[in-house]
Design a protein around this motif. Structure first.
Motif, PDB file in Angstrom:
ATOM      1  N   LEU A 169       9.557   9.808  24.318  1.00  0.00           N
ATOM      2  CA  LEU A 169       9.805  10.628  25.506  1.00  0.00           C
ATOM      3  C   LEU A 169       8.691  11.672  25.557  1.00  0.00           C
ATOM      4  O   LEU A 169       8.304  12.226  24.521  1.00  0.00           O
ATOM      5  N   ILE A 170       8.181  11.929  26.736  1.00  0.00           N
ATOM      6  CA  ILE A 170       7.128  12.938  26.873  1.00  0.00           C
ATOM      7  C   ILE A 170       7.595  13.988  27.873  1.00  0.00           C
ATOM      8  O   ILE A 170       7.730  13.714  29.073  1.00  0.00           O
ATOM      9  N   LEU A 171       7.878  15.162  27.334  1.00  0.00           N
ATOM     10  CA  LEU A 171       8.309  16.280  28.180  1.00  0.00           C
ATOM     11  C   LEU A 171       7.073  16.993  28.692  1.00  0.00           C
ATOM     12  O   LEU A 171       6.207  17.382  27.894  1.00  0.00           O
ATOM     13  N   THR A 172       6.990  17.187  29.996  1.00  0.00           N
ATOM     14  CA  THR A 172       5.869  17.973  30.514  1.00  0.00           C
ATOM     15  C   THR A 172       6.275  19.447  30.591  1.00  0.00           C
ATOM     16  O   THR A 172       7.446  19.782  30.771  1.00  0.00           O
ATOM     17  N   ALA A 173       5.263  20.309  30.451  1.00  0.00           N
ATOM     18  CA  ALA A 173       5.479  21.760  30.490  1.00  0.00           C
ATOM     19  C   ALA A 173       4.400  22.352  31.375  1.00  0.00           C
ATOM     20  O   ALA A 173       3.231  21.979  31.254  1.00  0.00           O
ATOM     21  N   SER A 174       4.766  23.279  32.245  1.00  0.00           N
ATOM     22  CA  SER A 174       3.732  23.888  33.101  1.00  0.00           C
ATOM     23  C   SER A 174       2.795  24.764  32.261  1.00  0.00           C
ATOM     24  O   SER A 174       1.662  24.996  32.631  1.00  0.00           O
ATOM     25  N   GLY A 175       3.320  25.268  31.134  1.00  0.00           N
ATOM     26  CA  GLY A 175       2.537  26.219  30.339  1.00  0.00           C
ATOM     27  C   GLY A 175       2.879  27.655  30.686  1.00  0.00           C
ATOM     28  O   GLY A 175       2.482  28.584  29.977  1.00  0.00           O
ATOM     29  N   GLY A 176       3.609  27.843  31.802  1.00  0.00           N
ATOM     30  CA  GLY A 176       4.065  29.188  32.170  1.00  0.00           C
ATOM     31  C   GLY A 176       2.947  30.093  32.633  1.00  0.00           C
ATOM     32  O   GLY A 176       1.781  29.686  32.737  1.00  0.00           O
ATOM     33  N   ASN A 199       4.954  28.099  39.150  1.00  0.00           N
ATOM     34  CA  ASN A 199       5.377  26.940  39.949  1.00  0.00           C
ATOM     35  C   ASN A 199       6.838  26.944  40.376  1.00  0.00           C
ATOM     36  O   ASN A 199       7.179  26.316  41.373  1.00  0.00           O
ATOM     37  N   TRP A 200       7.715  27.591  39.603  1.00  0.00           N
ATOM     38  CA  TRP A 200       9.159  27.469  39.848  1.00  0.00           C
ATOM     39  C   TRP A 200       9.770  28.845  40.094  1.00  0.00           C
ATOM     40  O   TRP A 200       9.415  29.813  39.415  1.00  0.00           O
ATOM     41  N   ALA A 201      10.753  28.928  41.017  1.00  0.00           N
ATOM     42  CA  ALA A 201      11.534  30.156  41.207  1.00  0.00           C
ATOM     43  C   ALA A 201      12.843  29.980  40.453  1.00  0.00           C
ATOM     44  O   ALA A 201      13.638  29.103  40.799  1.00  0.00           O
ATOM     45  N   MET A 202      13.062  30.776  39.412  1.00  0.00           N
ATOM     46  CA  MET A 202      14.225  30.556  38.542  1.00  0.00           C
ATOM     47  C   MET A 202      14.831  31.898  38.155  1.00  0.00           C
ATOM     48  O   MET A 202      14.253  32.956  38.404  1.00  0.00           O
ATOM     49  N   GLY A 203      15.984  31.856  37.472  1.00  0.00           N
ATOM     50  CA  GLY A 203      16.598  33.073  36.949  1.00  0.00           C
ATOM     51  C   GLY A 203      15.698  33.730  35.904  1.00  0.00           C
ATOM     52  O   GLY A 203      14.783  33.099  35.369  1.00  0.00           O
ATOM     53  N   ASP A 209      11.851  32.386  29.088  1.00  0.00           N
ATOM     54  CA  ASP A 209      11.774  31.242  28.166  1.00  0.00           C
ATOM     55  C   ASP A 209      10.580  30.344  28.501  1.00  0.00           C
ATOM     56  O   ASP A 209       9.953  29.759  27.605  1.00  0.00           O
ATOM     57  N   SER A 210      10.274  30.211  29.791  1.00  0.00           N
ATOM     58  CA  SER A 210       9.114  29.387  30.176  1.00  0.00           C
ATOM     59  C   SER A 210       7.827  30.079  29.753  1.00  0.00           C
ATOM     60  O   SER A 210       6.871  29.421  29.331  1.00  0.00           O
ATOM     61  N   THR A 212       7.401  32.115  27.159  1.00  0.00           N
ATOM     62  CA  THR A 212       7.215  32.009  25.696  1.00  0.00           C
ATOM     63  C   THR A 212       7.103  30.547  25.269  1.00  0.00           C
ATOM     64  O   THR A 212       6.758  30.256  24.128  1.00  0.00           O
ATOM     65  N   MET A 213       7.477  29.646  26.181  1.00  0.00           N
ATOM     66  CA  MET A 213       7.615  28.201  25.942  1.00  0.00           C
ATOM     67  C   MET A 213       8.802  27.876  25.026  1.00  0.00           C
ATOM     68  O   MET A 213       8.950  26.736  24.581  1.00  0.00           O
ATOM     69  N   MET A 214       9.685  28.862  24.774  1.00  0.00           N
ATOM     70  CA  MET A 214      10.948  28.532  24.115  1.00  0.00           C
ATOM     71  C   MET A 214      11.729  27.551  24.990  1.00  0.00           C
ATOM     72  O   MET A 214      12.475  26.718  24.497  1.00  0.00           O
ATOM     73  N   ASN A 215      11.525  27.681  26.303  1.00  0.00           N
ATOM     74  CA  ASN A 215      12.210  26.744  27.203  1.00  0.00           C
ATOM     75  C   ASN A 215      11.916  25.299  26.809  1.00  0.00           C
ATOM     76  O   ASN A 215      12.812  24.455  26.773  1.00  0.00           O
ATOM     77  N   LYS A 216      10.649  25.025  26.466  1.00  0.00           N
ATOM     78  CA  LYS A 216      10.298  23.635  26.102  1.00  0.00           C
ATOM     79  C   LYS A 216      10.925  23.283  24.765  1.00  0.00           C
ATOM     80  O   LYS A 216      11.326  22.139  24.529  1.00  0.00           O
ATOM     81  N   GLY A 217      11.022  24.288  23.866  1.00  0.00           N
ATOM     82  CA  GLY A 217      11.693  24.051  22.588  1.00  0.00           C
ATOM     83  C   GLY A 217      13.163  23.716  22.793  1.00  0.00           C
ATOM     84  O   GLY A 217      13.686  22.766  22.192  1.00  0.00           O
ATOM     85  N   LEU A 218      13.832  24.485  23.663  1.00  0.00           N
ATOM     86  CA  LEU A 218      15.246  24.200  23.951  1.00  0.00           C
ATOM     87  C   LEU A 218      15.362  22.816  24.591  1.00  0.00           C
ATOM     88  O   LEU A 218      16.291  22.053  24.305  1.00  0.00           O
TER      89      LEU A 218
END
Ligand code: NDP
Length: 386
Positions: A169-176, A199-203, A209-210, A212-218
């Motif tokens: 599986l390859i998860l893509t990440a914007s890099g924040g 790129n994204w409007a989020m909470g 998390d995006s 720090t890239m913890m979002n990708k870790g989660l």
């Protein structure tokens, strides 16, 4: 036939996008329950506009205000954690789990135990209780549908395939927002800069998390549980355009990717009517305007959170719960101005090193462990600030 929907976290970013889609297709959906933490006026307004039967506010002190907001309607007002669980386990066919953080775990589990179709945005619930949730779903017959754009992309690419045929599986990440920043620059970033995702409007929490890239870790942990693939066969690739939402590599060398605009209404629409497709008014992806797709290796030195999440998943037991709890506390402290941006991952690492607890065997044990890890992390924040 209309599908009955409950939205846990209706006032948030995912909740609002879900309401937007549902209200545009009134013949397909019926809103039965909406919940919020404290945004009582918005909750009352949404409940009245959608004709929901039940509105639940997590903060019990706000129940009188909710009742007042619903005066003259037949909408039932309720408050507190038992009522949240009732909203999740009630008459809905599909429960959108869009509360942020481990606070969403109990209501998600209530929906799972009730055998619902659960549209899962609340990744923290799966990170902290993945194995327990999957066991409960297997027993109750609940279906988990991934809302996170990456996992929804993988779900679409897999199309039911699993086992040896799936290589990676390859998860893509914007890099924040700090993809190209130096460590020195990142030491000085403000909460406002961290929540401004390119790129994204989020909470706020997932935006940090995006960053720090913890979002990708989660998400790595989330993907492991959702698709039963070991961590060593899940890669993370930085893709700044956020057009390819993730990919699957199969045993024969084929790769499938899912592409789309950076709009959460696309994966939300996919789960709302799955296995059918609904029409949306979302702006279409213009490939010629986009022009190119770039891919880069992630930098685990500037963004150590990815390594921490991978280590926590490898360690198993209590580690993912500690990782998540310490991160929630650290992100809140950063947003409050109590710690600096690089302290977030540093604090999570210290909490992981400091806590050696046995693996939780029940949701109650997850909740106790989560509270303990929060206390440890809060003490670290206080020491840091002192
Ligand atoms: P928001 O902060 O925008 O919204 C959170 C929602 O949860 C609000 O309705 C909030 O109510 C409610 N809530 C917060 N705390 C509690 C609590 N203690 N008890 C009950 N309800 C609570 O978050 P997002 O919509 O951005 O994210 C929701 C989840 O979806 C997260 O787990 C996130 O990681 C995930 N996700 C989000 C994406 C996005 O694009 N936003 C993309 C992929 C995943 P109130 O408004 O009253 O505070």
């Amino acid at each position: 036939m209309t599908r009955k929907i409950a939205i846990l976290g209706a006032t948030g970013s995912i909740g609002r996008s879900t309401l937007d889609l549902i209200e545009a297709a009134p013949d397909r959906f019926e809103v039965v329950a909406l919940t919020a933490a404290s945004n009582v006026d918005q909750l009352a307004e949404d409940a009245k506009r959608t004709g929901a039967k039940l509105a639940v506010i997590a903060d019990e002190a706000l129940l009188p205000q909710l009742r007042q907001g619903l005066t003259g309607t037949n909408i039932h007002a309720a408050a507190g954690s038992v009522a949240l669980a009732e909203a999740a386990a009630g008459e809905a066919d599909l429960v959108m789990a869009a509360i942020v953080g481990c606070a969403g775990l109990e209501p998600v589990m209530a929906a799972v135990h009730a055998g619902k179709t659960v549209a899962l945005a609340n990744k923290e619930a799966l990170v902290t209780a993945g194995a327990l949730m999957l066991d409960a779903a297997a027993r109750s017959g609940a279906t988990l549908l991934p809302v996170d754009s990456e996992h929804n992309a993988i779900f679409q690419c897999l199309a039911g395939q699993s086992g040896d045929g799936v290589a990676r599986l390859i998860l893509t990440a914007s890099g924040g927002p700090f993809r190209s920043s130096t460590a020195e620059e990142m030491a000085r970033v403000t909460p406002a800069q961290a929540v401004a995702h390119p790129n994204w409007a989020m909470g706020a929490k997932i935006s940090v998390d995006s960053a720090t890239m913890m979002n990708k870790g989660l998400e790595l942990i989330e993907a492991h549980y959702l698709f039963g693939v070991p961590a060593e066969r899940i890669d993370i690739v930085v893709h700044p355009q956020s057009i390819v939402h993730s990919l699957v590599e199969f045993a024969d060398g084929s790769m499938l990717a899912q592409l789309g605009p950076s709009d959460m209404r696309v994966p939300i629409a996919h789960v709302l009517t799955w296995p059918e497709r609904m029409a949306t008014q979302v702006d279409r992806l213009d490939l010629l305007a986009a022009g190119r797709l770039d891919f880069e290796a992630p930098d685990e030195v500037r963004f150590p959170a990815m390594r921490l999440a991978r280590e926590a998943l490898g360690a198993g037991g209590a580690a993912p719960v500690v990782l998540n709890a310490a991160n929630e506390v650290a992100v809140a402290a950063f947003l409050d101005g109590a710690i600096h941006f690089p302290d977030i991952a540093a604090l999570v690492e210290r909490a992981l090193r400091a806590m050696h607890e046995p693996a939780p065997r029940s949701i109650d044990e997850v909740i106790v462990l989560d509270a303990k890890a929060r206390a440890v992390a809060a003490r670290m924040v206080a020491e840091q600030g002192a």
